[in-house]
Design an enzyme around this catalytic site. Sequence first.
Site, PDB file in Angstrom:
ATOM      1  N   GLY A  32       0.923  -1.319   0.128  1.00 36.78           N
ATOM      2  CA  GLY A  32       0.149   0.095   0.121  1.00 36.78           C
ATOM      3  C   GLY A  32       0.614   1.263   0.061  1.00 36.78           C
TER       4      GLY A  32
ATOM      5  N   TYR B  68       0.596   8.362  15.430  1.00 34.15           N
ATOM      6  CA  TYR B  68       2.075   7.645  15.622  1.00 34.15           C
ATOM      7  C   TYR B  68       3.286   8.329  15.872  1.00 34.15           C
ATOM      8  CZ  TYR B  68      -1.436   4.720  12.453  1.00 34.15           C
ATOM      9  OH  TYR B  68      -2.253   4.265  11.766  1.00 34.15           O
TER      10      TYR B  68
ATOM     11  N   CYS C  50      -9.305  21.587  18.592  1.00 36.64           N
ATOM     12  CA  CYS C  50      -9.032  21.939  19.712  1.00 36.64           C
ATOM     13  C   CYS C  50      -8.558  20.733  20.500  1.00 36.64           C
ATOM     14  CB  CYS C  50     -10.523  22.417  20.324  1.00 36.64           C
ATOM     15  SG  CYS C  50     -10.960  23.501  19.577  1.00 36.64           S
TER      16      CYS C  50
ATOM     17  N   TYR D 241      -2.507   6.632   3.754  1.00 37.02           N
ATOM     18  CA  TYR D 241      -2.818   6.458   5.121  1.00 37.02           C
ATOM     19  C   TYR D 241      -3.130   8.359   5.708  1.00 37.02           C
ATOM     20  CZ  TYR D 241      -1.538   2.061   5.041  1.00 37.02           C
ATOM     21  OH  TYR D 241      -1.154   0.583   4.581  1.00 37.02           O
TER      22      TYR D 241
HETATM   23  N1  LLP Z   1      -1.806  -6.211   3.973  1.00 35.34           N
HETATM   24  C1  LLP Z   1      -2.244  -6.533   5.291  1.00 35.34           C
HETATM   25  C2  LLP Z   1      -2.726  -7.541   6.002  1.00 35.34           C
HETATM   26  C3  LLP Z   1      -2.289  -5.054   6.189  1.00 35.34           C
HETATM   27  O1  LLP Z   1      -2.642  -5.301   7.330  1.00 35.34           O
HETATM   28  C4  LLP Z   1      -1.480  -3.865   5.449  1.00 35.34           C
HETATM   29  C5  LLP Z   1      -1.541  -2.780   6.361  1.00 35.34           C
HETATM   30  C6  LLP Z   1      -1.027  -3.934   4.226  1.00 35.34           C
HETATM   31  C7  LLP Z   1      -1.200  -5.209   3.532  1.00 35.34           C
HETATM   32  C8  LLP Z   1      -0.290  -2.758   3.743  1.00 35.34           C
HETATM   33  O2  LLP Z   1       0.649  -2.327   4.452  1.00 35.34           O
HETATM   34  P1  LLP Z   1       1.835  -1.106   3.834  1.00 35.34           P
HETATM   35  O3  LLP Z   1       2.190  -1.710   2.498  1.00 35.34           O
HETATM   36  O4  LLP Z   1       0.730   0.088   3.383  1.00 35.34           O
HETATM   37  O5  LLP Z   1       2.524  -1.097   4.728  1.00 35.34           O
HETATM   38  N2  LLP Z   1      -2.006   3.698   9.236  1.00 35.34           N
HETATM   39  C9  LLP Z   1      -0.797   3.259   9.372  1.00 35.34           C
HETATM   40  C10 LLP Z   1      -0.435   1.889   8.713  1.00 35.34           C
HETATM   41  C11 LLP Z   1      -1.443   0.634   8.946  1.00 35.34           C
HETATM   42  C12 LLP Z   1      -1.048  -0.239   7.991  1.00 35.34           C
HETATM   43  C13 LLP Z   1      -1.972  -1.455   8.325  1.00 35.34           C
HETATM   44  N3  LLP Z   1      -1.884  -2.710   7.653  1.00 35.34           N
HETATM   45  C14 LLP Z   1       0.216   4.318   9.101  1.00 35.34           C
HETATM   46  O6  LLP Z   1      -0.447   5.504   8.765  1.00 35.34           O
HETATM   47  O7  LLP Z   1       1.312   4.246   9.031  1.00 35.34           O
END
Ligand code: LLP
Length: 430
Positions: A288, A331, A358, A387
């Site tokens: 992602g 985070y 606020c 995100y």
């Molecule tokens: N596959 C699964 C099962 C996941 O839980 C996630 C992300 C991905 C793929 C994609 O991960 P990426 O390639 O984007 O690292 N909101 C947080 C990140 C949460 C990720 C949750 N799962 C942030 O802003 O850092």
Amino acid sequence: MEKKEWLPPGFEYRAGELWLEEVSLESLARKFGTPCYVYSAGAIRAAYRRYQAGFAGASLDLSLCYAVKANSNLEILRLLGGAGAGADVVSAGELYRAISAGIPAGKIVFAGVGKTQAEIDYALERNIRAFNLESAGELALLDRRAQALDKTGVGVSLRFNPDVEVHTHAYITTGKKSNKFGLPAATIRQLSQEINRSPALKLRGLQMHIGSQLLQIEPVVAAFEKLLDLAAEVEALTGQALEYLDIGGGLGASYSGEIPPRPADLALALAAAMAKRVVTYPLLAEPGRYLVAEAGSLLTEVLYLKGGDEGETNFAIVDAGMNDLLRPALYQASHKIVPLKVPDSPDHRLYEVVGPVCETGDWLGHGISLAGLRGGEHLAILSAGAYGFAMASNYNSRPRPPEILVDGPDCRLIRRRETFEDLVAAEINL
Ligand code: LLP
């Protein structure tokens, strides 16, 4: 500003102004107003190609399923789907978006620890590629619903929790025994045989995802080694070959110039792990952040400056807040923040860049060095494509910002700014 500083691909200063591809961001901010999200189509396509090429270069057969949660705008999904990506979804809502954007159901996998019966039915009706299952209860429900809906050959993948250490924020670590995600090897061995006995289900793969914003590949490779051992055991127990192994997502992005691992390095390491065991599996990956984070930026206007007198903190109060970009508040994430126009003053100060919400936690940047800052000036909060909007909310009844896609010299509104009517739409005429 004169010295060469890190900027994400596609962003550069030209004659003192920040450009994205062939568009001046100052003119874009004036045209669409702030706060607004802006994304580079070219940077997303390039990241997609780098991921694909990295795996092809290691002679690996890869199905890339974009993790929709990172940025679920329809146009971004169309862009990646058009380039060939499938999708990794975590809710029926994301499945609806992916299908609406033209991504074929046969290229979509459905993850998540808490799928409801309604979500399972919705996905069964659409014949998705696989359900990534994470508990015995979920398997039992899927089996029942698949039989009730007369489905056969329903694709299933079991999520393995490899219990490995990862160095990232605790909230985005998912591959430890203490995390809610996945199943231990013993349970997977048992459930794989149950799936084998079901007339409706077909075990297609095993899956893992150990965390997000990973800046090292070693933990992924260590987990993959365990997944390979488990795959051999499952195949021996079921007498069936697995169609693929799913390595999850997680590859990090750069937020202020750090150098994340390259997909090609990850691919080579995974290929070496398979070669060591003399096995080869097609792989599925769910990136992602890697595909969209650096391609996006949140543009904001400085409303007021305050403080700065002896011993006082300098605050730059901007028109974007934690409801628009939650990552710093949630985070303690640090995003580089730069001006859209290079200032003529050399007088740098360190600012707390804070929003109008606020809450004391409503900050976008700590100790950000900016020169000659004035009210009315525009700033870019970088690497906000993943995100960012996806986690935006209406907290403090703030309409969510628009999203704009830049492609070469073109810029196109891909989501309009919300209105006050949007804020109350679900509460009136009930
Ligand atoms: N596959 C699964 C099962 C996941 O839980 C996630 C992300 C991905 C793929 C994609 O991960 P990426 O390639 O984007 O690292 N909101 C947080 C990140 C949460 C990720 C949750 N799962 C942030 O802003 O850092």
